[in-house]
Motif scaffolding. Sequence first.
Motif, PDB file in Angstrom:
ATOM      1  N   UNK A 173       0.839  -1.207   0.000  1.00 13.74           N
ATOM      2  CA  UNK A 173       0.000   0.000   0.000  1.00 13.74           C
ATOM      3  C   UNK A 173       0.869   1.251   0.000  1.00 13.74           C
ATOM      4  N   UNK A 174       1.950   1.238   0.781  1.00 16.70           N
ATOM      5  CA  UNK A 174       2.845   2.400   0.815  1.00 16.70           C
ATOM      6  C   UNK A 174       3.470   2.621  -0.561  1.00 16.70           C
ATOM      7  N   UNK A 175       3.919   1.530  -1.186  1.00 14.93           N
ATOM      8  CA  UNK A 175       4.515   1.659  -2.522  1.00 14.93           C
ATOM      9  C   UNK A 175       3.485   2.168  -3.520  1.00 14.93           C
ATOM     10  N   UNK A 176       2.268   1.635  -3.451  1.00 13.54           N
ATOM     11  CA  UNK A 176       1.205   2.076  -4.361  1.00 13.54           C
ATOM     12  C   UNK A 176       0.890   3.549  -4.185  1.00 13.54           C
ATOM     13  N   UNK A 177       0.881   4.022  -2.938  1.00 15.10           N
ATOM     14  CA  UNK A 177       0.605   5.442  -2.674  1.00 15.10           C
ATOM     15  C   UNK A 177       1.697   6.323  -3.276  1.00 15.10           C
ATOM     16  N   UNK A 178       2.937   5.892  -3.172  1.00 16.51           N
ATOM     17  CA  UNK A 178       4.044   6.679  -3.710  1.00 16.51           C
ATOM     18  C   UNK A 178       4.028   6.673  -5.243  1.00 16.51           C
ATOM     19  N   UNK A 179       3.712   5.521  -5.837  1.00 13.65           N
ATOM     20  CA  UNK A 179       3.611   5.451  -7.310  1.00 13.65           C
ATOM     21  C   UNK A 179       2.524   6.416  -7.785  1.00 13.65           C
ATOM     22  N   UNK A 180       1.380   6.410  -7.087  1.00  6.75           N
ATOM     23  CA  UNK A 180       0.276   7.303  -7.467  1.00  6.75           C
ATOM     24  C   UNK A 180       0.697   8.766  -7.333  1.00  6.75           C
TER      25      UNK A 180
END
Lengths: 254, 192
Positions: A43-50
């Motif tokens: 989730x943290x990685x996904x938030x940063x990608x977004x």
Amino acid sequence: MWNEIFLIPFLTGLGLAVVLPLLGCYLRLRDEWLAALAYSHVAAAGALIALVAGFAPAVGGVAAAGLAGAGKRLFSRRLAGGASYALLLLGGWAVAVLLAANHPMAERLGHALFDGQLYFSGSEQLWLVAMGGALALLMLRALSKQLLLLHVYPDFFRIRGVRAWPTQTGFDVLAALALALATMSMGVMGAFALVFIPPWLAFRRAGNWRRGLLLALFIGVAAYVAAFLLALGLDQPFGPVLALLLIVIGLVIA
Amino acid sequence: MSSLLKLEKLVAGWQQPATSQIDLALAAGEILGLTGPNGVGKSTLLAAIAGRAKVFSGRIEQRPGLRLALQTQDVPPVDGLPLSGRELLALTGASANGLPPWLNDRLDDRLDQLSGGQRHYLALWAILQAPADLVLLDEPTNNLDAAGVAHLTAHLRERAEAGAGIMVVSHDAAFVEAVCDRIIVLEAGDVE
């Protein structure tokens, strides 16, 4: 404390402190407690990608964790024994650190996600946690008997011609989405502490499943309220205070 | 008596065939015993009927809508789990009525606080009393003392009289003799 500035973050965290210990009981039942760390990192990685791609971080975090939860079962034969969670954890961490190292905005958000940013929760996040939390509790209630039966008598499903995958995949997606929401609000380790420690104590001390759920819920909510007040009073970051408090409670009760 | 289950020239196994060719039928209200030395495929046969093992040839014919219950030799993983005996029974829809007093008094205890024999009997009871037309039992007397075996023998008769078909795999010759209406001895390469 009852000022809106603190009340909204308090209620947001309270909603998560109700859901996460109960979710953790079912993750522990399935011997999947590592999933909490894995989904939080994804989730943290996904938030940063977004964020880097110009989208809302919360959407990216929830989408990445949801995809990981739904897709995990496709590779279940190759990734048995918890390997899928280890790979998701490492992949999520690697992507998050690389993005933070190369984008100043991602670095700031990355710190917030890993350290916990509960005090910055707004009313939108509160509504998301309130609605998502209510849905998660309803789904847990609906899946509870099947999850227990799958663990104790796995053949009972097959012999009655009932498919196990809707229960398993439904739970995986539920866990991933709940942990994504929690990561966005209280950070990776704050969420993990609430998913891991109250169920661990409940499994050691409770006399039956129902009391185990209630004990995990009580420990989670009590520790959360105490940690929130302590962190606020001592002007300290919330996540580490919660983790330390739960460790102390854990050592005393266990 | 109506037939619940019919096996015709059945050969079952896992990666490769593990049984000889078997023909048998089981009627409602009947208790059938399967005995024989290790390795002739008694447990594999139950697993094939339950849909767990592979059917290499022959066929299994079940009455339409047949509800099965299977007790395996696997111990339910309840160590460290806060699950009481009453909750275990509720999971399979089994009733506690008829449990022996030495177990009835401990229904609200955690399963991992019971003795091996008590836990085994409760796990067996949860399957035996689950709503089912055909009950498959694999070595049900393992870990049971004489009182447990006597109670199980009496209860299996009651379950059969209520209309269930029961298939029992066991090495316990005295138990099989006491409880079964009919006994089939499986031997390597043949069925007597």
